[in-house]
Design an enzyme around this catalytic site. Sequence first.
Site, PDB file in Angstrom:
ATOM      1  N   LYS A 185      51.309  39.390  34.881  1.00 38.59           N
ATOM      2  CA  LYS A 185      51.418  40.679  34.177  1.00 38.59           C
ATOM      3  C   LYS A 185      52.666  41.428  34.652  1.00 38.59           C
ATOM      4  CE  LYS A 185      46.411  41.115  33.357  1.00 38.59           C
ATOM      5  NZ  LYS A 185      45.190  41.895  33.691  1.00 38.59           N
TER       6      LYS A 185
ATOM      7  N   TYR B 211      43.947  41.204  23.577  1.00 37.66           N
ATOM      8  CA  TYR B 211      42.822  41.924  24.187  1.00 37.66           C
ATOM      9  C   TYR B 211      41.892  42.541  23.141  1.00 37.66           C
ATOM     10  CZ  TYR B 211      44.681  41.563  28.974  1.00 37.66           C
ATOM     11  OH  TYR B 211      45.105  41.111  30.204  1.00 37.66           O
TER      12      TYR B 211
ATOM     13  N   ASN C 173      46.270  44.403  38.214  1.00 38.65           N
ATOM     14  CA  ASN C 173      45.687  43.229  38.894  1.00 38.65           C
ATOM     15  C   ASN C 173      46.490  41.942  38.718  1.00 38.65           C
ATOM     16  OD1 ASN C 173      44.928  42.687  36.293  1.00 38.65           O
ATOM     17  ND2 ASN C 173      42.715  42.723  36.663  1.00 38.65           N
TER      18      ASN C 173
ATOM     19  N   HIS D 117      46.559  37.351  34.515  1.00 41.17           N
ATOM     20  CA  HIS D 117      45.502  37.093  33.523  1.00 41.17           C
ATOM     21  C   HIS D 117      45.150  35.614  33.515  1.00 41.17           C
ATOM     22  CE1 HIS D 117      43.369  36.764  29.687  1.00 41.17           C
ATOM     23  NE2 HIS D 117      44.109  35.697  29.456  1.00 41.17           N
TER      24      HIS D 117
ATOM     25  N   GLU E  29      44.452  31.603  23.120  1.00 39.38           N
ATOM     26  CA  GLU E  29      45.514  32.398  23.741  1.00 39.38           C
ATOM     27  C   GLU E  29      46.826  31.618  23.841  1.00 39.38           C
ATOM     28  OE1 GLU E  29      43.682  33.826  27.363  1.00 39.38           O
ATOM     29  OE2 GLU E  29      42.238  35.038  26.249  1.00 39.38           O
TER      30      GLU E  29
END
Length: 160
Positions: A20, A60, A123, A126, A137
């Site tokens: 990310k 998402y 965080n 992913h 994805e």
Amino acid sequence: FLPHLVASLEQVDETYIMGKPDGVQRGLVGEIISRFEKKGFKLTGLKLFQCPQDLAEEHYKDLKGKSFFPKLIEYIVSGPVVCMAWEGVGVVAAARKLIGATNPLQAEPGTIRGDLAVQTGRNVVHGSDSPENGKREIALWFKEGELCQWTPAQAPWLRE
Ligand code: IDP
Ligand code: MG
């Protein structure tokens, strides 16, 4: 003979892993790639990419109703991400274990989030949550021709 036959029939799955924007900004890209590489999974796609708004929302879409959704999208498009496709037997669940719990404070030491992050909203990485979503994805983030099929030299040393 029989165990070998059973092993060779094991399902090879694929998972979408993404460094990310915070992972990229914090210089953790090499570290993140390295965790999956050292484990023994096969990298089949890799790129640095500035994610557009609509792609982040599609990725998402299951979280669209959540209060944090707008901030999540803002976060994902805030800078380049590193898109990865990884392949292997059991790769989806194993990658989730290597990544650790969504909240980095609850993630076990030794996991990426457990070692390298402190907050759910930052965080670092992913990972797809099911083989179906892995396929979905990868198709979403990679174009045809961006994935490579190859045989790693170490293949016979990873699986009997
Ligand atoms: P996962 O990434 O561990 O699969 P999900 O529940 O699928 O976790 O949520 C997707 C992402 O949305 C998380 O990784 C995190 O970046 C963000 N997120 C989830 N819950 C929260 C929250 O309560 N506050 C802020 N961000 C959240
Ligand atoms: Mg998820």
